[in-house]
Design a protein around this motif. Structure first.
Motif, PDB file in Angstrom:
ATOM      1  N   PHE A  17       0.223 -10.012   0.268  1.00 39.99           N
ATOM      2  CA  PHE A  17       1.657 -10.183   0.428  1.00 39.99           C
ATOM      3  C   PHE A  17       2.001 -10.444   1.893  1.00 39.99           C
ATOM      4  O   PHE A  17       1.204 -10.183   2.797  1.00 39.99           O
ATOM      5  N   LEU A  18       3.210 -10.959   2.109  1.00 36.60           N
ATOM      6  CA  LEU A  18       3.652 -11.335   3.452  1.00 36.60           C
ATOM      7  C   LEU A  18       3.475 -10.168   4.419  1.00 36.60           C
ATOM      8  O   LEU A  18       3.883  -9.046   4.138  1.00 36.60           O
ATOM      9  N   GLY A  19       2.845 -10.454   5.552  1.00 33.57           N
ATOM     10  CA  GLY A  19       2.652  -9.434   6.568  1.00 33.57           C
ATOM     11  C   GLY A  19       1.380  -8.634   6.429  1.00 33.57           C
ATOM     12  O   GLY A  19       1.090  -7.770   7.262  1.00 33.57           O
ATOM     13  N   SER A  20       0.584  -8.905   5.392  1.00 34.54           N
ATOM     14  CA  SER A  20      -0.638  -8.126   5.190  1.00 34.54           C
ATOM     15  C   SER A  20      -1.720  -8.469   6.204  1.00 34.54           C
ATOM     16  O   SER A  20      -2.608  -7.655   6.479  1.00 34.54           O
ATOM     17  N   GLY A  21      -1.656  -9.693   6.762  1.00 32.78           N
ATOM     18  CA  GLY A  21      -2.637 -10.094   7.768  1.00 32.78           C
ATOM     19  C   GLY A  21      -3.657 -11.084   7.279  1.00 32.78           C
ATOM     20  O   GLY A  21      -4.694 -11.277   7.915  1.00 32.78           O
ATOM     21  N   LYS A  22      -3.362 -11.774   6.167  1.00 32.97           N
ATOM     22  CA  LYS A  22      -4.368 -12.702   5.634  1.00 32.97           C
ATOM     23  C   LYS A  22      -4.551 -13.921   6.546  1.00 32.97           C
ATOM     24  O   LYS A  22      -5.669 -14.436   6.667  1.00 32.97           O
ATOM     25  N   VAL A 129      -5.872  -9.003   0.695  1.00 32.97           N
ATOM     26  CA  VAL A 129      -5.649  -8.303   1.961  1.00 32.97           C
ATOM     27  C   VAL A 129      -4.457  -7.369   1.787  1.00 32.97           C
ATOM     28  O   VAL A 129      -3.393  -7.781   1.325  1.00 32.97           O
ATOM     29  N   VAL A 130      -4.637  -6.101   2.172  1.00 33.33           N
ATOM     30  CA  VAL A 130      -3.616  -5.075   1.997  1.00 33.33           C
ATOM     31  C   VAL A 130      -3.265  -4.483   3.356  1.00 33.33           C
ATOM     32  O   VAL A 130      -4.154  -4.161   4.156  1.00 33.33           O
ATOM     33  N   ASP A 131      -1.972  -4.336   3.625  1.00 32.84           N
ATOM     34  CA  ASP A 131      -1.486  -3.696   4.854  1.00 32.84           C
ATOM     35  C   ASP A 131      -1.502  -2.190   4.638  1.00 32.84           C
ATOM     36  O   ASP A 131      -0.701  -1.649   3.877  1.00 32.84           O
ATOM     37  N   ALA A 132      -2.409  -1.488   5.323  1.00 32.42           N
ATOM     38  CA  ALA A 132      -2.539  -0.044   5.133  1.00 32.42           C
ATOM     39  C   ALA A 132      -1.258   0.692   5.536  1.00 32.42           C
ATOM     40  O   ALA A 132      -0.834   1.644   4.867  1.00 32.42           O
ATOM     41  N   ALA A 137       5.264   1.048   0.729  1.00 29.54           N
ATOM     42  CA  ALA A 137       6.513   0.279   0.732  1.00 29.54           C
ATOM     43  C   ALA A 137       6.323  -1.060   0.030  1.00 29.54           C
ATOM     44  O   ALA A 137       7.219  -1.530  -0.683  1.00 29.54           O
ATOM     45  N   THR A 138       5.153  -1.681   0.215  1.00 30.85           N
ATOM     46  CA  THR A 138       4.879  -2.960  -0.450  1.00 30.85           C
ATOM     47  C   THR A 138       4.839  -2.784  -1.959  1.00 30.85           C
ATOM     48  O   THR A 138       5.354  -3.628  -2.708  1.00 30.85           O
ATOM     49  N   ARG A 139       4.254  -1.691  -2.436  1.00 31.10           N
ATOM     50  CA  ARG A 139       4.199  -1.446  -3.887  1.00 31.10           C
ATOM     51  C   ARG A 139       5.596  -1.253  -4.462  1.00 31.10           C
ATOM     52  O   ARG A 139       5.857  -1.627  -5.612  1.00 31.10           O
ATOM     53  N   GLU A 140       6.497  -0.651  -3.668  1.00 30.06           N
ATOM     54  CA  GLU A 140       7.867  -0.474  -4.157  1.00 30.06           C
ATOM     55  C   GLU A 140       8.574  -1.817  -4.273  1.00 30.06           C
ATOM     56  O   GLU A 140       9.286  -2.071  -5.251  1.00 30.06           O
ATOM     57  N   ARG A 141       8.392  -2.683  -3.256  1.00 29.78           N
ATOM     58  CA  ARG A 141       9.042  -3.997  -3.277  1.00 29.78           C
ATOM     59  C   ARG A 141       8.366  -4.951  -4.253  1.00 29.78           C
ATOM     60  O   ARG A 141       9.019  -5.782  -4.875  1.00 29.78           O
ATOM     61  N   HIS A 142       7.038  -4.865  -4.339  1.00 33.44           N
ATOM     62  CA  HIS A 142       6.263  -5.805  -5.156  1.00 33.44           C
ATOM     63  C   HIS A 142       5.293  -5.028  -6.051  1.00 33.44           C
ATOM     64  O   HIS A 142       4.092  -4.946  -5.764  1.00 33.44           O
ATOM     65  N   PRO A 143       5.775  -4.435  -7.146  1.00 37.69           N
ATOM     66  CA  PRO A 143       4.882  -3.668  -8.021  1.00 37.69           C
ATOM     67  C   PRO A 143       3.759  -4.506  -8.619  1.00 37.69           C
ATOM     68  O   PRO A 143       2.751  -3.962  -9.083  1.00 37.69           O
ATOM     69  N   GLU A 144       3.915  -5.827  -8.556  1.00 44.62           N
ATOM     70  CA  GLU A 144       2.856  -6.695  -9.088  1.00 44.62           C
ATOM     71  C   GLU A 144       1.587  -6.625  -8.262  1.00 44.62           C
ATOM     72  O   GLU A 144       0.532  -7.146  -8.688  1.00 44.62           O
ATOM     73  N   ILE A 145       1.629  -5.971  -7.094  1.00 38.85           N
ATOM     74  CA  ILE A 145       0.410  -5.843  -6.293  1.00 38.85           C
ATOM     75  C   ILE A 145      -0.674  -5.089  -7.068  1.00 38.85           C
ATOM     76  O   ILE A 145      -1.865  -5.334  -6.885  1.00 38.85           O
TER      77      ILE A 145
END
Length: 376
Positions: A17-22, A129-132, A137-145
């Protein structure tokens, strides 16, 4: 021992997702490619900086990154067209990386690759790639992760320098729970060992030795000789060699139950009486598996030679498991030759042959034996 590289070009899907660092990870690969020629396909419409250049909505264009590397900005519907371009012999690429849009469904790209009739590509895995620091917060915004992690072959837990040790352990446990058998690698600034994703290019003598100093060289000198803080420490590589043929049924049972964290398997298998004429090149990444039969060369020593790469794997258990897959030796040479002609010897190879790619029938819809992995 490093098995020879196949003629097919591995295609790696890089998602997150955006900002993860891929994109940072992709830049790291380009800077530390060690002579490997990388084709980059950017499946996005925004401005994405890649080293010293910017691809700004240049859909349908191909741009040289220097040193043999290429970059394309494409719509997903054009993926096959650009794969055809990048796999031409004149491009001389060693690996292709598809950087998925931050909002893309990576399993759709995986399905497209598995269904592709392009004979020059080989699925190289889905890297998520996952932002630790922002995972919850990413899971709340994008549960599809959660769905993305479930189909990943390798998870890079990035930005671990921004969380404490206890928090990192908690996050790793949660990611492992969501990603199942995928290998999970911690990273800072996207720095992972490129050999996790692809083999170093094998160049003819002198081809890479005498050349001008490049942007890549300058970046490496600036980084210093620390080898990126010993990136190889994040994973383990295990070798296995046997001069006794493998029993096809036992070997397939081993592959079907391969442990969590085992990301790649590469090499060659000798199935003895199962197929006296061919050795079988093996390529496994995550849940994907492919065998390619290749004739034995005259006078070639008949060996099974494998390299296994993963994180948190038990090297001793892997070697013991493979040792248990060896066929029972037949002391009588005449009996050994006769056994190759029996129906049982042919049936024993059925499990292996399921993973040998067949030439597509134009009247049929392409089917890959591993499509189920994309559905998982």
């Amino acid at each position: 021992m490093t098995p020879p590289r196949t003629q097919q070009i591995p295609v790696v899907v890089l998602a997150g997702f955006l900002g993860s660092g891929k994109t940072t990870l992709l830049n790291h690969l380009l800077r530390n490619r060690a002579g490997t020629r990388i084709g980059v396909i950017v499946n996005d419409f925004g401005s994405i900086e890649i080293d010293a250049m910017t691809v700004a909505g240049q859909v349908g264009s191909t741009v040289s990154l220097g040193n043999g590397c290429l970059c394309c900005a494409v719509d997903a519907s054009e993926l096959d067209t650009f794969l055809e371009t990048l796999t031409r012999p004149s491009a001389r690429l060693d690996v292709i990386v598809i950087e998925a849009s931050g909002l893309a469904e990576p399993q759709e790209l995986v399905r497209m690759l598995l269904a592709s009739e392009n004979p020059h590509i080989l699925y190289g895995g889905l890297v998520e790639v996952v932002d630790a620091a922002e995972f919850d917060a990413t899971r709340e915004r994008h549960p599809e992760i959660d769905r993305h992690l479930a189909v990943a072959d390798l998870v890079v837990l990035n930005k671990t320098d921004r969380v404490g040790e206890a928090e990192q352990d908690r996050l790793r446990e949660r990611v492992v729970e969501l990603s199942g058998p995928a290998a999970v690698i911690p990273a800072v600034h996207g720095r992972i060992d490129p050999e996790l994703l692809f083999d170093p290019a094998l160049r003819p003598d002198g081809e890479e030795k005498i050349r001008q100093l490049t942007f890549e060289d300058l970046l490496r000198e600036e980084a210093g000789p620390a080898h990126e803080d010993h990136l190889h420490a994040a994973y383990e590589s295990v070798d296995f060699t046997s001069d006794t043929p493998m029993d096809p049924r036992r070997f397939m049972a081993f592959l079907d139950s391969r442990p969590e964290g085992l990301y790649r398997i590469k090499g060659f298998a000798d199935f003895g009486a199962g197929d006296r004429d061919n050795k079988y090149a093996l390529h496994a990444v995550g849940r994907f598996l492919r065998f390619v039969p290749q004739p034995w060369a005259r006078g070639e020593q008949r060996l099974t030679q494998l390299v296994m790469i993963g994180a948190g794997i038990d090297a001793g258990a892997l070697r013991d498991g493979l040792t248990a897959c060896r066929a029972e030796p037949l002391e009588n040479p005449d009996a050994a030759r006769a056994s190759a002609d029996t129906p049982d010897a042919e049936r024993s190879m059925w499990g292996v042959l399921r993973y040998v790619r067949q030439e597509p029938d134009p009247d049929d819809v392409p089917v890959d034996v591993q499509e189920a992995a994309a559905e998982a």
